[in-house]
Design an enzyme around this catalytic site. Structure first.
Site, mmCIF file in Angstrom:
data_model
loop_
_atom_site.group_PDB
_atom_site.id
_atom_site.type_symbol
_atom_site.label_atom_id
_atom_site.label_comp_id
_atom_site.label_asym_id
_atom_site.label_seq_id
_atom_site.Cartn_x
_atom_site.Cartn_y
_atom_site.Cartn_z
ATOM 1 N N CYS A 89 10.400 4.075 -1.927
ATOM 2 C CA CYS A 89 10.680 5.483 -1.657
ATOM 3 C C CYS A 89 11.611 5.594 -0.447
ATOM 4 C CB CYS A 89 9.389 6.282 -1.489
ATOM 5 S SG CYS A 89 9.621 8.068 -1.655
ATOM 6 N N HIS A 197 7.166 5.060 -6.722
ATOM 7 C CA HIS A 197 6.063 4.420 -5.997
ATOM 8 C C HIS A 197 5.351 3.429 -6.923
ATOM 9 C CE1 HIS A 197 5.878 6.875 -2.289
ATOM 10 N NE2 HIS A 197 6.444 7.795 -3.046
ATOM 11 N N GLU A 199 2.882 1.557 -6.307
ATOM 12 C CA GLU A 199 1.426 1.611 -6.081
ATOM 13 C C GLU A 199 0.764 2.760 -6.829
ATOM 14 O OE1 GLU A 199 3.089 4.240 -2.804
ATOM 15 O OE2 GLU A 199 3.704 2.462 -3.918
#
Length: 217
Positions: A89, A197, A199
């Site tokens: 990001c 992202h 994650e």
């Protein structure tokens, strides 16, 4: 034991990033240790480095600059030492020459280009761009292996208003459509960055993290 340093400079989803890396590391069972740290000396000893980032470009760069010695260690490890690096990001956007969010802020300069505000062709599309999108690979890369791209591929989670426009097309590795094409992944040598992202991107993100943990550029 291989060590992954996730840099804490006050501007990232540290908990969710660490949990995702720990989950993949545990499944691989290869002795990877995940450390969230603001200590440049720990980063200096790490085998892999992840730079997260959430918020405005200028604020994130100020936060990174505010950790004494961190930028210097990153330059030593990543640029001169060839350590595998993942920016996420705003952590990816900081790789650019400059950010153009409200003011012009100098970036790390590892991926020549500028971070510019998104301008979808459809005025009905809201900014920030927030949600799930597929990605299209523009080049092959080790971190993208085993991930299905294109309209019927896996989805990644995005939340951003700006994207990195690379000066050199060779550094553009993947794009996403949102009222036009914008940058989803960039990279060169031992450096890789994602606008989305990992994650939070479920199957796509976990596979990308797995690839990163096994990457030997």
């Amino acid at each position: 034991m291989s060590t992954i340093a996730i840099i804490d400079y006050g501007a990232g989803n540290l908990r969710s990033a660490a949990k995702a890396f720990e989950r993949v590391a545990g499944e691989l069972g290869q002795g990877h240790q995940v450390i969230v740290t603001s200590d440049p000396e720990i980063v200096r000893k790490a085998d892999r480095i992840m730079l997260p980032g959430v918020g405005a470009f200028a604020d994130c760069k100020a936060g990174l600059d505010g950790v004494a010695g961190m930028v210097e260690v990153l330059d030593e490890k990543v640029i001169r030492g060839g350590t595998p690096f993942l920016g996420v990001c705003v952590g990816m956007q900081l790789l650019a020459s400059e950010g153009r969010e409200k003011t012009i802020t100098k970036g790390l300069g590892w991926i020549p280009g500028a971070v510019e505000k998104m301008a979808p062709s459809d005025a009905a599309l809201k900014i920030p761009h927030m949600g799930w999108n597929t990605v299209t690979f523009t080049q092959k890369h080790a971190l993208l292996e085993g991930i299905e791209d294109g309209p019927d591929g896996l989805h990644a989670y995005f939340v951003h208003s700006y994207h990195l426009r690379t000066d050199d097309h060779a550094h553009l590795l993947a794009t996403t459509e949102y009222g036009g094409s914008f940058t989803a992944c960039v990279g060169r040598d031992n450096i890789f960055g994602t606008q989305f992202h990992p994650e939070k991107s479920q199957a796509l993100g976990l596979k990308l993290i797995e690839n990163f943990l096994g990457w030997t550029p």
